[in-house]
Design a protein around this motif. Sequence first.
Motif, PDB file in Angstrom:
ATOM      1  N   THR A 119       6.572 -46.287  -2.267  1.00 41.33           N
ATOM      2  CA  THR A 119       6.484 -47.112  -3.472  1.00 41.33           C
ATOM      3  C   THR A 119       7.488 -48.260  -3.425  1.00 41.33           C
ATOM      4  O   THR A 119       7.197 -49.368  -3.897  1.00 41.33           O
ATOM      5  N   LYS A 120       8.658 -48.008  -2.843  1.00 39.54           N
ATOM      6  CA  LYS A 120       9.649 -49.082  -2.694  1.00 39.54           C
ATOM      7  C   LYS A 120       9.086 -50.199  -1.825  1.00 39.54           C
ATOM      8  O   LYS A 120       9.280 -51.388  -2.110  1.00 39.54           O
ATOM      9  N   ARG A 121       8.374 -49.840  -0.765  1.00 38.28           N
ATOM     10  CA  ARG A 121       7.759 -50.856   0.088  1.00 38.28           C
ATOM     11  C   ARG A 121       6.670 -51.611  -0.661  1.00 38.28           C
ATOM     12  O   ARG A 121       6.497 -52.821  -0.470  1.00 38.28           O
ATOM     13  N   ALA A 122       5.933 -50.908  -1.510  1.00 38.28           N
ATOM     14  CA  ALA A 122       4.925 -51.587  -2.325  1.00 38.28           C
ATOM     15  C   ALA A 122       5.581 -52.636  -3.215  1.00 38.28           C
ATOM     16  O   ALA A 122       5.049 -53.740  -3.399  1.00 38.28           O
ATOM     17  N   GLU A 134       8.184 -47.854 -11.353  1.00 44.78           N
ATOM     18  CA  GLU A 134       8.721 -46.744 -12.141  1.00 44.78           C
ATOM     19  C   GLU A 134       7.596 -45.966 -12.815  1.00 44.78           C
ATOM     20  O   GLU A 134       7.695 -44.745 -13.002  1.00 44.78           O
ATOM     21  N   ALA A 135       6.523 -46.669 -13.170  1.00 47.10           N
ATOM     22  CA  ALA A 135       5.389 -45.999 -13.806  1.00 47.10           C
ATOM     23  C   ALA A 135       4.690 -45.042 -12.853  1.00 47.10           C
ATOM     24  O   ALA A 135       4.093 -44.059 -13.287  1.00 47.10           O
ATOM     25  N   VAL A 136       4.768 -45.321 -11.547  1.00 50.85           N
ATOM     26  CA  VAL A 136       4.167 -44.416 -10.566  1.00 50.85           C
ATOM     27  C   VAL A 136       4.782 -43.023 -10.703  1.00 50.85           C
ATOM     28  O   VAL A 136       4.075 -42.005 -10.727  1.00 50.85           O
ATOM     29  N   MET A 137       6.112 -42.977 -10.811  1.00 54.67           N
ATOM     30  CA  MET A 137       6.786 -41.694 -10.961  1.00 54.67           C
ATOM     31  C   MET A 137       6.401 -41.036 -12.285  1.00 54.67           C
ATOM     32  O   MET A 137       6.214 -39.814 -12.366  1.00 54.67           O
ATOM     33  N   ASP A 138       6.249 -41.848 -13.341  1.00 58.55           N
ATOM     34  CA  ASP A 138       5.870 -41.293 -14.637  1.00 58.55           C
ATOM     35  C   ASP A 138       4.455 -40.721 -14.607  1.00 58.55           C
ATOM     36  O   ASP A 138       4.170 -39.706 -15.246  1.00 58.55           O
ATOM     37  N   VAL A 139       3.547 -41.371 -13.875  1.00 58.70           N
ATOM     38  CA  VAL A 139       2.183 -40.855 -13.744  1.00 58.70           C
ATOM     39  C   VAL A 139       2.204 -39.482 -13.066  1.00 58.70           C
ATOM     40  O   VAL A 139       1.538 -38.540 -13.505  1.00 58.70           O
ATOM     41  N   VAL A 140       2.986 -39.366 -12.006  1.00 59.69           N
ATOM     42  CA  VAL A 140       3.072 -38.106 -11.266  1.00 59.69           C
ATOM     43  C   VAL A 140       3.699 -37.011 -12.129  1.00 59.69           C
ATOM     44  O   VAL A 140       3.277 -35.849 -12.097  1.00 59.69           O
ATOM     45  N   ALA A 141       4.702 -37.396 -12.930  1.00 59.13           N
ATOM     46  CA  ALA A 141       5.465 -36.397 -13.694  1.00 59.13           C
ATOM     47  C   ALA A 141       4.869 -36.108 -15.070  1.00 59.13           C
ATOM     48  O   ALA A 141       5.361 -35.216 -15.766  1.00 59.13           O
ATOM     49  N   SER A 142       3.832 -36.821 -15.478  1.00 61.69           N
ATOM     50  CA  SER A 142       3.269 -36.656 -16.823  1.00 61.69           C
ATOM     51  C   SER A 142       2.781 -35.228 -17.042  1.00 61.69           C
ATOM     52  O   SER A 142       2.114 -34.646 -16.193  1.00 61.69           O
ATOM     53  N   GLY A 150       0.375 -43.452 -21.446  1.00 61.45           N
ATOM     54  CA  GLY A 150       1.457 -44.435 -21.498  1.00 61.45           C
ATOM     55  C   GLY A 150       1.870 -44.895 -20.119  1.00 61.45           C
ATOM     56  O   GLY A 150       2.076 -46.101 -19.885  1.00 61.45           O
ATOM     57  N   ALA A 151       1.991 -43.953 -19.188  1.00 65.66           N
ATOM     58  CA  ALA A 151       2.366 -44.305 -17.821  1.00 65.66           C
ATOM     59  C   ALA A 151       1.282 -45.136 -17.159  1.00 65.66           C
ATOM     60  O   ALA A 151       1.566 -46.077 -16.399  1.00 65.66           O
ATOM     61  N   ARG A 152       0.030 -44.801 -17.455  1.00 63.39           N
ATOM     62  CA  ARG A 152      -1.091 -45.542 -16.873  1.00 63.39           C
ATOM     63  C   ARG A 152      -1.095 -47.001 -17.351  1.00 63.39           C
ATOM     64  O   ARG A 152      -1.342 -47.921 -16.573  1.00 63.39           O
ATOM     65  N   ASN A 153      -0.813 -47.196 -18.643  1.00 64.88           N
ATOM     66  CA  ASN A 153      -0.747 -48.558 -19.188  1.00 64.88           C
ATOM     67  C   ASN A 153       0.350 -49.369 -18.504  1.00 64.88           C
ATOM     68  O   ASN A 153       0.171 -50.550 -18.190  1.00 64.88           O
ATOM     69  N   PHE A 446      14.495 -45.408  -6.907  1.00 62.71           N
ATOM     70  CA  PHE A 446      13.596 -44.781  -5.930  1.00 62.71           C
ATOM     71  C   PHE A 446      14.120 -43.453  -5.400  1.00 62.71           C
ATOM     72  O   PHE A 446      13.344 -42.662  -4.866  1.00 62.71           O
ATOM     73  N   SER A 447      15.414 -43.204  -5.534  1.00 68.49           N
ATOM     74  CA  SER A 447      15.955 -41.920  -5.079  1.00 68.49           C
ATOM     75  C   SER A 447      15.439 -40.761  -5.937  1.00 68.49           C
ATOM     76  O   SER A 447      15.503 -39.604  -5.521  1.00 68.49           O
ATOM     77  N   LYS A 448      14.920 -41.059  -7.135  1.00 70.21           N
ATOM     78  CA  LYS A 448      14.405 -40.024  -8.022  1.00 70.21           C
ATOM     79  C   LYS A 448      12.961 -39.638  -7.705  1.00 70.21           C
ATOM     80  O   LYS A 448      12.427 -38.692  -8.253  1.00 70.21           O
ATOM     81  N   PHE A 449      12.318 -40.403  -6.808  1.00 70.83           N
ATOM     82  CA  PHE A 449      10.941 -40.100  -6.416  1.00 70.83           C
ATOM     83  C   PHE A 449      10.916 -38.922  -5.440  1.00 70.83           C
ATOM     84  O   PHE A 449      11.916 -38.596  -4.807  1.00 70.83           O
ATOM     85  N   CYS A 450       9.749 -38.322  -5.309  1.00 69.05           N
ATOM     86  CA  CYS A 450       9.575 -37.305  -4.300  1.00 69.05           C
ATOM     87  C   CYS A 450       9.310 -37.986  -2.961  1.00 69.05           C
ATOM     88  O   CYS A 450       8.873 -39.135  -2.897  1.00 69.05           O
ATOM     89  N   ILE A 451       9.588 -37.278  -1.862  1.00 66.29           N
ATOM     90  CA  ILE A 451       9.290 -37.789  -0.530  1.00 66.29           C
ATOM     91  C   ILE A 451       7.769 -37.822  -0.376  1.00 66.29           C
ATOM     92  O   ILE A 451       7.073 -36.885  -0.741  1.00 66.29           O
TER      93      ILE A 451
END
Length: 453
Positions: A119-122, A134-142, A150-153, A446-451
């Motif tokens: 995601t960082k590269r994106a 940041e919303a990518v992580m929220d979508v995964v964690a919803s 909300g994350a999707r928006n 980005f350190s809070k994201f999963c690998i």
Amino acid sequence: MIHPLLEDTIAAIATPSGVGAISIIRISGINSFMAADAIFEGKTKISEAHSHTVHYGKIVDSQKIVVDDVLLTNFRAPNSYTGEDIVEISCHGNPLIGQKILEILLDYGIRIAEPGEFTKRAFLNNRIDLAQAEAVMDVVASRSEASLRGARNQLDGLLSANVSNLRDPLLEILSFIELELDFAEEELEFMKRDELIYRIDRIIEKIDGLLNTYTFGRVIRDGVNVAIVGKPNVGKSSLLNYLLKESRAIVSSIPGTTRDIIREEISIDGILFKLFDTAGIRSAESLIESEGIKRSNEAIKNADLVLFINDVEQGFSDNLFDELKLITNQDRIIPVMNKSDLSTSNVVFDGICISALTGSGIPKLLEKLKTHALGSANYSEKSAIVSNIRHYRCLNSTKTALLNAIQSIKQKYSGEFIAVDLRSSIDLLGEIIGEVTSDDVLNNIFSKFCIGK
């Protein structure tokens, strides 16, 4: 165009750990297709295949020993998640297979990805902005429908568009001020100061509109912490069991049965409510019960809402209600009278009356919980909502900088002072979407994201 710092190729398992039907290994970078051709045996060379196509074949190691039958999907830059060449290998969901494929890739110079690096590269390749990342992580964690919406928006760029709509007029205002500075000796004024204040005030109003969504945004993103408190045997655990539709908590006529906090979750119209069934509050008769009551008090302090349970047999506990008001804000307390099914009841109570045995009054209680949690918020599906504390702080600091600019204008300070505050506000808005962002901020996000994400 690929970001110049991203010259290596990374790989990681993109699916959750453990045994499953399939596992996906994601590869991204300039050598993705080269590595795929080296380890994949199929009818088509991946480096020659059209983008967004799927190919069946086998993964082999350097000795040409078959590791697994796989489906391999390729995405050519820039039309991929990261903006780079991407290969995704779908193999059987045995963790040993996934790890073996990763080990083979390491032999070809592929590096294991860091948390959130895809995601960082994106973001670095301008596929998405920072708020969307940041919303990518929220979508995964919803964990609720509301938080997912909300994350999707945000991922779709709704918040980013609003931030850009704030930033663009500020850039225009700043350009007039800086133009005046270029002609300082002529003492020209390209925008009347009343007009300048008016425009900045309109922007502050829009910022206030976004700031006002934060309480609602935090609720839909993180859910609502609800502490269920009261004296022993008023039916706290019975209420929890009824809401969960299962016997999660032990129910007994013996006082002090609940010694520790029981945590469970329910969804009310898509909003997540995290319930904390606490020990009955009374004078402790043992060290264990004392510790349970201590934890109950902590749960009350940390709760967004407190369900204060009483029952018709013991009546409403004014003393305990007064104690609760010393621990938390009274506005957070919802008084409830349980055991309304007992026909011998002569208790007068103008709050919510329920029966955890029959379910009477429970729908009204759930509606009260939702109303308390959301307040007067009335946002549509397409409203821009602020749910991230980093975004909230940036917007709040932007407002402060703009108020300082207005103050400088009213006190007839020179354009340099006005320009400093305007630049600061523009940079602060830029931090939300990543136009102006330090490496420390990026690394922290980005350190809070999963690998693999």
